[in-house]
Design an enzyme around this catalytic site. Structure first.
Site, short mmCIF file in Angstrom:
data_model
loop_
_atom_site.label_atom_id
_atom_site.label_comp_id
_atom_site.label_asym_id
_atom_site.label_seq_id
_atom_site.Cartn_x
_atom_site.Cartn_y
_atom_site.Cartn_z
CD GLU A 1 -25.11 72.22 3.60
OE1 GLU A 1 -25.77 73.18 4.06
OE2 GLU A 1 -25.34 71.72 2.49
CB CYS A 2 -24.19 67.83 8.08
SG CYS A 2 -24.76 66.45 9.12
#
Length: 460
Positions: free
Chosen positions: A331-332
């Protein structure tokens, strides 16, 4: 067990500094402090952990709901003398203007914690009382028990502030007046403060902070206004049974480049049967032994792009594991790590820092924020984190953008913001899912269980 919430009328009032100072003073008195942070923030909890000596837990009424907030709060105060909860933004700021869902005020009600308002009084005198009065009376169900004045210019300034509040609001205790002190400033960058990994708070800083709080805040009065609500018996009543035996090892990227992870995500993975094994994409040359899954959380990979790019052995190891079908969730910042590479805001070809390359796109840093806000996702197919139709909530915040993902790469999420469809995201390559969105597993505990089950299948 007592609890308090440190709140403010708006961001930048000094909540974090005051919270850290109070935690440090309580710790130095031999008390066990359980730290918490309202909202989806990752940086403040890192500082809480440095000071309190234990993980800080995010409490978010919108992402996780009331039941999960109460349960995780009760769970994490088991052996503490006091819970210190740092608020987010302004006291009543949440997901909308129609209510306070996602706000500090909501968490105050859910945990039964009294609110201590930190008010930046620069360029303010008697008007401070009007502001405090407004916050004290806006929600009759909320207990605004005390106020701490910050950035006080002089003893006379403090006297005026005290007189104004004490003369008009007898139920709100003036707990202290903190003088202006640039030496207590914590460095920041575009996404907020520097992380605790980069700025570990020197002993001299903590000494100065603790002395400032000790001499400026009435800690005895603060202790007296803290609510005695969460008894050990109540906490045990809400606590679930012990987790399953740790039968599958999951590699968690955790170093200065990758530090943005919800502690409850890790707890839920452990309860589902995972052994979390930390590794450093910056320093290690291979994944930990016998792992059957990878978790790449967010952070600042762009700040450490040179080092990440130079560590070809780790990049090769991560790529090989994913290509072999090992379940991986990114994520991210973790997503950025899996792209071809990252370039600076000028987008010069020569500035490309090569990364893992699982996803055939390049990430470019921007001078301005690209995205900010809560997100809700629904999966459109069965995956390593759940069956089709799984709904989870999270948050998105970044200063980067990626090139157009080829149509051949599967989109797994439909993304919504305040009920509005934002389109497809959540990209899948084999058993790897990558997204800009930080999902909180507390919003859908089946995410953790399903991920662990898929790691077990890979193991077998």
């Amino acid at each position: 067990m007592k609890s308090i919430i440190i709140a403010a009328p708006y961001s930048g009032s000094g909540k974090t500094t005051v919270t850290l100072g109070i935690m440090e003073c309580l710790r130095r008195r031999g008390l066990k402090v359980a730290p918490f942070k309202v909202g989806p923030d990752f940086i403040d909890p890192g500082y809480h952990r440095l000071v309190a000596g234990r993980p800080s837990i995010n409490l978010d009424g919108w992402m996780c709901g009331a039941e999960f907030v109460r349960e995780t709060f009760a769970r994490h105060v088991q052996d503490a003398d006091i819970a210190v909860i740092e608020g987010v933004m302004g006291l009543f700021d949440g997901i909308s203007g129609a209510g306070d869902e996602g706000s500090t005020a909501q968490i105050a009600r859910l945990t039964g914690s009294p609110v201590i308002l930190v008010l930046d009084t620069k360029s303010m005198a008697r008007s401070a009382a009007a502001m405090v009065k407004g916050f004290a009376e806006f929600d009759p169900e909320l207990n605004l028990a005390g106020v701490i004045f910050n950035n006080v210019a002089s003893d006379n300034h403090g006297r005026i502030l005290r007189e104004a509040v004490e003369g008009s609001l007898p139920t709100v205790k003036v707990l202290g007046c903190i003088p202006r002190d640039e030496m207590l400033h914590i460095p920041s960058r575009h996404l907020g403060l520097l992380t605790a990994d980069e700025n570990s708070l020197a002993p001299e800083f903590l000494d100065r902070l603790a002395e400032t709080i000790r001499t400026s805040v009435d800690m005895g009065m603060l202790w007296s206004v803290a609510t005695q609500r969460w008894s050990l018996e109540a906490a045990n009543g809400n606590r679930k049974g012990p987790g399953k035996p740790e039968v599958v090892r999951i590699a968690l990227a955790r170093d200065a480049a990758f530090s943005f992870v919800y502690e409850d995500n890790l707890r839920l993975l452990r309860e589902a049967g995972a052994e979390i094994v930390e590794f450093s994409p910056l320093l290690d040359e291979r994944l930990p032994d016998d792992v059957c899954g990878i978790y790449l959380p967010g952070g600042y990979p762009e700040v450490f792009a040179d080092t990440l790019a130079a560590n070809g052995a780790m990049r090769d190891a991560v790529r090989a594991a994913i290509e072999a079908g090992m379940p991986a969730y990114a994520e991210c910042g973790g997503f950025i790590y899996l792209t071809r590479g990252v370039v600076d805001a000028k987008c010069e070809a020569a500035s490309l820092h090569e990364l893992v390359g699982v996803f055939p796109i390049t990430t470019r840093m921007l001078p301005r924020r690209k995205a900010l806000g809560y997100r809700e996702i629904e999966t459109v197919a069965d995956s390593i984190i759940g069956p089709q139709g799984s709904v989870a909530r999270g948050h998105e915040f970044h200063y980067s953008e990626m090139g157009a993902m080829p149509d051949s790469v599967e989109r797994l999420y439909r993304v919504r913001k305040n009920g509005v469809d934002l389109g497809a995201e959540g990209f899948r390559h084999k058993n790897c899912i990558a997204s800009y969105i930080h999902l909180h597993f507390g919003s859908c505990p089946d995410l953790a269980r399903t991920f662990v089950e898929n790691c077990k299948k890979y193991k077998n």
